[in-house]
Write a protein that holds these residues in place. Structure first.
Motif, PDB file in Angstrom:
ATOM      1  N   LEU A 700       5.801   4.205 -70.947  1.00 36.79           N
ATOM      2  CA  LEU A 700       4.737   3.723 -71.828  1.00 36.79           C
ATOM      3  C   LEU A 700       5.075   2.355 -72.410  1.00 36.79           C
ATOM      4  O   LEU A 700       4.194   1.526 -72.634  1.00 36.79           O
ATOM      5  CB  LEU A 700       4.498   4.729 -72.968  1.00 36.79           C
ATOM      6  CG  LEU A 700       3.941   6.095 -72.568  1.00 36.79           C
ATOM      7  CD1 LEU A 700       3.822   6.985 -73.792  1.00 36.79           C
ATOM      8  CD2 LEU A 700       2.580   5.948 -71.903  1.00 36.79           C
ATOM      9  N   ALA A 701       6.358   2.112 -72.646  1.00 39.27           N
ATOM     10  CA  ALA A 701       6.770   0.831 -73.222  1.00 39.27           C
ATOM     11  C   ALA A 701       6.618  -0.300 -72.222  1.00 39.27           C
ATOM     12  O   ALA A 701       6.073  -1.364 -72.539  1.00 39.27           O
ATOM     13  CB  ALA A 701       8.219   0.920 -73.703  1.00 39.27           C
ATOM     14  N   ARG A 708      -2.451  -3.613 -73.581  1.00 37.51           N
ATOM     15  CA  ARG A 708      -3.360  -3.835 -72.459  1.00 37.51           C
ATOM     16  C   ARG A 708      -4.621  -2.973 -72.526  1.00 37.51           C
ATOM     17  O   ARG A 708      -5.688  -3.395 -72.089  1.00 37.51           O
ATOM     18  CB  ARG A 708      -2.630  -3.565 -71.138  1.00 37.51           C
ATOM     19  CG  ARG A 708      -1.511  -4.571 -70.845  1.00 37.51           C
ATOM     20  CD  ARG A 708      -0.734  -4.181 -69.602  1.00 37.51           C
ATOM     21  NE  ARG A 708      -1.593  -4.104 -68.431  1.00 37.51           N
ATOM     22  CZ  ARG A 708      -1.218  -3.606 -67.249  1.00 37.51           C
ATOM     23  NH1 ARG A 708       0.007  -3.126 -67.115  1.00 37.51           N
ATOM     24  NH2 ARG A 708      -2.043  -3.579 -66.226  1.00 37.51           N
ATOM     25  N   TYR A 709      -4.476  -1.759 -73.051  1.00 37.39           N
ATOM     26  CA  TYR A 709      -5.612  -0.828 -73.019  1.00 37.39           C
ATOM     27  C   TYR A 709      -6.139  -0.481 -74.417  1.00 37.39           C
ATOM     28  O   TYR A 709      -7.111   0.271 -74.529  1.00 37.39           O
ATOM     29  CB  TYR A 709      -5.206   0.472 -72.301  1.00 37.39           C
ATOM     30  CG  TYR A 709      -4.741   0.242 -70.890  1.00 37.39           C
ATOM     31  CD1 TYR A 709      -5.644   0.038 -69.858  1.00 37.39           C
ATOM     32  CD2 TYR A 709      -3.377   0.212 -70.585  1.00 37.39           C
ATOM     33  CE1 TYR A 709      -5.216  -0.174 -68.555  1.00 37.39           C
ATOM     34  CE2 TYR A 709      -2.926  -0.002 -69.292  1.00 37.39           C
ATOM     35  CZ  TYR A 709      -3.852  -0.206 -68.283  1.00 37.39           C
ATOM     36  OH  TYR A 709      -3.417  -0.424 -66.994  1.00 37.39           O
ATOM     37  N   ALA A 747     -10.125   5.246 -69.332  1.00 29.79           N
ATOM     38  CA  ALA A 747     -10.453   5.447 -67.920  1.00 29.79           C
ATOM     39  C   ALA A 747      -9.739   4.452 -67.016  1.00 29.79           C
ATOM     40  O   ALA A 747      -9.452   4.744 -65.850  1.00 29.79           O
ATOM     41  CB  ALA A 747     -11.967   5.349 -67.719  1.00 29.79           C
ATOM     42  N   ALA A 748      -9.428   3.265 -67.537  1.00 30.86           N
ATOM     43  CA  ALA A 748      -8.769   2.247 -66.721  1.00 30.86           C
ATOM     44  C   ALA A 748      -7.334   2.606 -66.382  1.00 30.86           C
ATOM     45  O   ALA A 748      -6.717   1.969 -65.528  1.00 30.86           O
ATOM     46  CB  ALA A 748      -8.799   0.903 -67.449  1.00 30.86           C
ATOM     47  N   MET A 749      -6.761   3.600 -67.019  1.00 28.48           N
ATOM     48  CA  MET A 749      -5.369   3.972 -66.772  1.00 28.48           C
ATOM     49  C   MET A 749      -5.231   4.981 -65.647  1.00 28.48           C
ATOM     50  O   MET A 749      -4.129   5.288 -65.223  1.00 28.48           O
ATOM     51  CB  MET A 749      -4.750   4.553 -68.048  1.00 28.48           C
ATOM     52  CG  MET A 749      -4.694   3.583 -69.205  1.00 28.48           C
ATOM     53  SD  MET A 749      -3.775   4.215 -70.614  1.00 28.48           S
ATOM     54  CE  MET A 749      -4.793   5.589 -71.098  1.00 28.48           C
ATOM     55  N   LYS A 750      -6.331   5.566 -65.177  1.00 30.44           N
ATOM     56  CA  LYS A 750      -6.240   6.634 -64.168  1.00 30.44           C
ATOM     57  C   LYS A 750      -5.668   6.110 -62.850  1.00 30.44           C
ATOM     58  O   LYS A 750      -5.918   4.989 -62.463  1.00 30.44           O
ATOM     59  CB  LYS A 750      -7.634   7.237 -63.918  1.00 30.44           C
ATOM     60  CG  LYS A 750      -8.167   8.005 -65.123  1.00 30.44           C
ATOM     61  CD  LYS A 750      -9.493   8.652 -64.801  1.00 30.44           C
ATOM     62  CE  LYS A 750     -10.018   9.448 -65.986  1.00 30.44           C
ATOM     63  NZ  LYS A 750     -11.313  10.096 -65.702  1.00 30.44           N
TER      64      LYS A 750
END
Length: 750
Positions: A700-701, A708-709, A747-750
Motif C-alpha cells: 500500500l505504501a 493516487r486514488y 474502481a480504478a484499483m481493480k
C-alpha cells in the motif's frame, strides 16, 4: 377586456397597500429592535413595542392602512414558527427526555390550566374565556428562555438541559391543547366524549403522518442528496411545510398543526440542521411580523382599565410556574437546587400564549380585551425572567437554610431512591417486564394505528367502488381485500421482535413468562382486528369463527422470506427515525467487525482547531482514522497529515463504537454549527484485485494509494482472514481491499 382592466385597477391599490404596510412595519420593527438590542432586552419585546407604535392606538405615528394585510402575513408567521418549533422537537428527543420532563410539563400545564380557569372566573370571564386563559398561562416561552440562558451563559448547566426538555414536551402539549380548545369552542361546551374523540382523532392522524413521513421523507431526501444545495433545500422544506399545513386543514385540523408535524418529522433526518439554517431567515421575517401583529393588539385604555387583572395574572404566572415547576422536578427525583433553578426559569409566557389567543380570536370565542391583557402579562414576565433566573441560587440557599430538617431529609431520601431505581439493572423480574413492554408495546401501538387506517380507507373508498362494480359479491370482496391489505401488518404485529438478552442483562428463564403473556396479548389484538372486519360485514359469531381460521392460516403461511422482508421494512423505518444520530455516530455504516464511518462537525471549542492532522494525533489518542474533510464546497479526500482542522469542517472518521463515542464530544465541542451544503458520497467499498490491477505486487505504501486514488484502505482480506499489518504486505490477485473514499474512486484499483 374591460373586466380585466377593472380587476387590474382594483388589484394594484390592494397590492400597493400590502407592500406599503409590510415596508412600514418592518422598518419600524428594525429601528425598535436595534434599540432593544442596544439596551440588552429580548428582541421579541421590541417587535411587540413596534407593533403598538404601528397600530391606530398610537396616534403620533401613522398606522397601517389595512390591518387585514398584517393578519395575512401573521398567519404565515404562525405556520413558519410552528414549523421551526417542530424542527427543534423531534419524536426521538421526546423519548430521550425521560419521565422527568414529561411529568414536570404535565404538572405545570395541568396546574396552570386549573389555576388560570379559576382566576378567569374570579375576574368574571365566561367558561370558554377562562379555559383559553388557562391555556395561555400554561406555556412558558421557549424563545425567551433560550435567549436568557444564552445571555447569562447557563446553557451548559444541568438544570438548563432539563428546562429545555420540559419546553419540548410543553410544545407537544400546546399542539394537543390547540386541537382540544378548537373542538370545545366549536361545540360551545366541554363534553368528555367530544374531547376524547378529538384527542383520539389527533393521535391517530399524528401517528399516520409520522409513520408515512419517517418511512418516505428520509429516503426521498437521500436520493436527491447531490441536488440539495441551500436554495433547493429551502424550496423543498417550505413546500413540504405548506403542503402538510394544507393537508392538515383538509383533515379537520389547523394549518399550524400540520406545519408542526412536518417540522417534527424532518427533525429526525440528517438534514435537520441545514433545514433549520436555511429556513431561519424566513422564520425571522414572518415571525417578526407575527409578533408585531401581537403588539398591534395592545390597547393602552384596556391596560389602564385592567391594570389590576394584569398585575394579578403576572403574579399568578410567576408564582404558579415556580411552584409547579419546582414540585414537578422534585417528585421526579431531581435535587432541591436543580428543582428551584428549573422552576424559576419557567416564569413567563410567550409565543404559544399569543398563538392560542389568536386561535380564540379567530374562532370568535375570546373577548377582545383578553388579548391585550395577555400581551401585557407577557411583557412584564419577559422583563422579569433574567432576574428570577439570577435569583435561583440565593433562593435555593434561603430555602435550604429555613427548610425543616425532617423535610430536607425526606427530599434527599426520595432523590436517592429515585436514582437507585433509575440505576437498577435489568436482571430482575421487574426488569424483564420493563424490557419486554418497551420492546413490544410501541410496535403493537404503531401497527394498530396502521391497521385502523387500512380499515378506514377500505370502508370509505374501496367498499363503495365494489358495491357499484359487483353488487352481489361486494361484501365478501370487501372483506377479502381488507384482510389481505391487513395481513402483512397483522403478521408483523404477531412476530416476536429480535432481542439481545445479554445486552439487556436478562436470562431466557426470566423472559419466559413475559414473552408468553405478550405473545397471547398480540394474538388477541390481531384476532380482534380480523373479527371486527368480518363482524362489520356479517355477524359477530361469523367473525369470531372465521377470524380464528384466518389467523391460523396466516400463521401457517408465514415464510422465512416474508419474515425477513418484514424485518427489513421495520429496520428501514427505525434507521430513518434515527437517521440524524446514525449519520453523526456512524453506527449504521458497519464495515469490518464494528468499524464504521461517522460524519462529525467540528465545533468552535474543539481543542484541535487550527492544528495539523499529524499534530492532533487523532489515531493515536482515539484510534480513529480521518478519511475525508468537507469544508464548504471543497472536499478533501483522504487528507494528508499537513491538512489543518477548522471550525465548521465535516470530518469523516472510521473507528469502533467506543472510539467514535470518545472522539465525538471532543470534535463537536462548542457552538453547534450548520453542516455544509453537500456532503459527498463517501462509501465503505470492498475492491477485489484482478490479475491486471496496478496494485498487484506492490505494498500500500509503494502503490501510493492515498495520493493516487484519494482512498483510504481500512483492511485487506485474504482467504477469509484479515491481515494484521496490511501496509507492508505485497498485494496479490484475489485480495479484497476494504476502502473508504469518494464513490467510484476505488474502481480504478481493480
Amino acid at each position: 377586456m374591460i373586466l380585466d382592466l377593472i380587476i387590474c385597477s382594483a388589484a394594484v391599490p390592494r397590492l400597493e397597500s400590502l407592500i406599503s404596510d409590510l415596508a412600514f412595519i418592518l422598518l419600524l420593527g428594525a429601528v425598535v429592535t436595534l434599540l432593544f438590542k442596544w439596551i440588552r432586552q429580548p428582541v421579541v419585546l421590541g417587535y411587540i413595542v413596534a407593533g403598538f407604535l404601528a397600530s391606530p392606538n398610537f396616534e403620533p405615528l401613522p398606522s397601517v392602512t389595512t390591518e387585514a394585510n398584517i393578519e395575512f402575513w401573521a398567519q404565515i408567521g404562525i405556520i413558519v414558527l410552528l414549523f421551526s418549533l417542530g424542527l427543534e422537537f423531534s419524536f426521538k428527543k421526546l423519548v430521550n427526555t425521560g419521565g422527568s420532563a414529561v411529568v414536570t410539563a404535565l404538572i405545570i400545564v395541568a396546574g396552570m390550566m386549573v389555576t388560570g380557569f379559576g382566576i378567569g372566573h374570579l375576574l368574571g370571564f365566561t367558561n370558554i374565556n377562562s379555559l383559553f386563559l388557562g391555556g395561555m398561562l400554561s406555556m412558558s416561552s421557549t424563545t425567551i428562555i433560550i435567549k436568557a440562558f444564552t445571555d447569562l451563559g447557563l446553557r451548559q448547566k444541568k438544570f438548563a438541559s432539563l428546562v429545555f426538555a420540559v419546553l419540548i414536551v410543553e410544545d407537544l402539549f400546546a399542539v394537543v391543547m390547540m386541537v382540544i380548545l378548537s373542538s370545545i369552542a366549536l361545540n360551545n361546551s366541554v363534553e368528555g366524549g367530544e374531547m376524547l374523540m378529538s384527542v383520539s382523532k389527533l393521535v391517530f392522524f399524528l401517528v399516520i403522518w409520522f409513520l408515512v413521513g419517517v418511512f418516505v421523507l428520509p429516503s426521498f431526501l437521500n436520493r436527491c442528496r447531490k441536488y440539495l444545495n441551500n436554495e433547493t433545500l429551502l424550496v423543498v422544506s417550505m413546500g413540504l411545510c405548506l403542503s402538510m399545513a394544507v393537508f392538515s386543514v383538509l383533515c379537520g385540523f389547523s394549518l399550524a398543526l400540520g406545519a408542526f408535524v412536518m417540522g417534527s418529522i424532518l427533525a429526525g433526518t440528517s438534514y435537520a440542521e441545514r433545514i433549520e439554517h436555511v429556513t431561519t431567515p424566513v422564520k425571522d421575517l414572518f415571525g417578526s411580523v407575527f409578533f408585531i401583529s401581537v403588539g398591534m393588539m395592545v390597547q393602552p385604555q384596556v391596560i389602564a382599565d385592567y391594570w389590576w387583572p394584569i398585575l394579578l395574572l403576572s403574579v399568578v404566572v410567576i408564582v404558579g410556574m415556580t411552584i409547579f415547576g419546582t414540585f414537578g422536578m422534585l417528585i421526579t427525583g431531581q435535587s432541591l437546587k436543580v428543582a428551584i433553578e428549573s422552576g424559576l426559569s419557567l416564569t413567563q409566557i410567550g409565543e404559544f400564549a399569543f398563538i392560542i389567543a389568536t386561535l380564540g380570536m379567530g374562532l370568535g370565542v375570546l373577548n377582545p380585551e383578553i388579548y391585550p391583557i395577555v400581551v401585557a402579562v407577557s411583557v412584564i414576565t419577559t422583563f422579569t425572567t433574567p432576574y428570577f433566573i439570577r435569583m435561583a441560587d440565593p433562593a435555593y440557599r434561603l430555602v435550604e437554610r429555613h427548610l425543616p430538617r425532617r423535610l430536607h431529609f425526606l427530599i434527599d431520601r426520595y432523590q436517592d431512591d429515585a436514582a437507585d431505581a433509575t440505576a437498577e439493572g435489568g436482571g430482575s423480574t421487574r426488569g424483564a417486564w420493563a424490557a419486554l413492554l418497551k420492546r413490544y408495546l410501541w410496535r403493537v401501538a404503531l401497527y394498530s394505528v396502521v391497521l385502523v387506517a387500512i380499515s378506514m380507507v377500505c370502508g370509505r373508498f374501496i367498499q363503495p367502488m365494489l358495491d357499484s362494480w359487483i353488487p352481489s359479491w361486494s361484501r365478501l370482496a370487501g372483506v377479502v381485500v381488507t384482510i389481505c391489505a391487513m395481513a402483512p401488518f397483522l403478521l408483523a404485529m404477531v412476530l416476536p421482535p429480535p432481542m439481545n438478552t445479554k445486552s439487556a442483562g436478562l436470562s431466557a428463564r426470566q423472559l419466559r413468562v413475559p414473552r408468553i403473556v405478550m405473545m397471547v396479548f398480540r394474538l388477541l389484538i390481531a384476532l380482534a382486528f380480523i373479527v371486527h372486519t368480518l363482524a362489520s360485514a356479517y355477524s359477530l359469531r361469523v367473525g369470531f369463527l372465521i377470524g380464528l381460521g384466518c389467523l391460523f392460516l396466516l400463521l401457517m403461511l408465514l415464510s422465512k422470506s416474508l419474515n425477513r422482508r418484514l424485518r427489513e421494512i421495520e429496520t428501514k423505518f427505525i434507521n430513518n427515525l434515527n437517521e440524524r444520530d446514525l449519520r453523526r455516530s456512524g453506527k449504521n455504516n458497519n464495515l469490518i467487525s464494528d468499524l464504521h464511518l461517522a460524519h462529525i462537525h467540528v465545533g468552535y471549542s474543539c481543542p484541535f482547531v487550527g492544528e495539523r492532522l499529524a499534530n492532533s494525533n487523532l489515531r493515536g489518542r482515539y484510534g480513529v482514522d480521518v478519511v475525508m474533510i468537507q469544508r464548504g464546497p471543497q472536499t478533501i479526500a483522504v487528507p494528508s497529515g499537513d491538512t489543518r482542522i477548522f471550525p465548521g469542517d465535516t470530518i469523516g472518521v472510521i473507528g469502533t463504537d467506543d472510539q467514535i463515542s470518545s472522539v465525538l464530544p471532543v470534535l463537536e465541542a462548542g457552538q453547534e454549527l450548520t453542516p455544509s451544503d453537500t456532503v459527498p458520497e463517501f462509501r465503505l467499498t470492498p475492491v477485489v484485485l484482478t490479475g491486471t490491477s496496478p496494485l498487484v505486487g506492490h505494498t500500500l505504501a509503494t502503490a501510493e494509494v492515498r495520493r493516487r486514488y484519494h482512498t483510504h484502505v481500512v483492511g485487506i482480506e485474504r482467504d477469509g482472514d484479515f491481515l494484521d499489518h496490511p501496509a507492508a504486505e505485497p498485494l496479490r490477485p484475489g485480495d479484497r481491499l476494504w476502502t473508504v473514499g469518494p464513490a467510484g474512486h476505488a474502481a480504478a484499483m481493480k
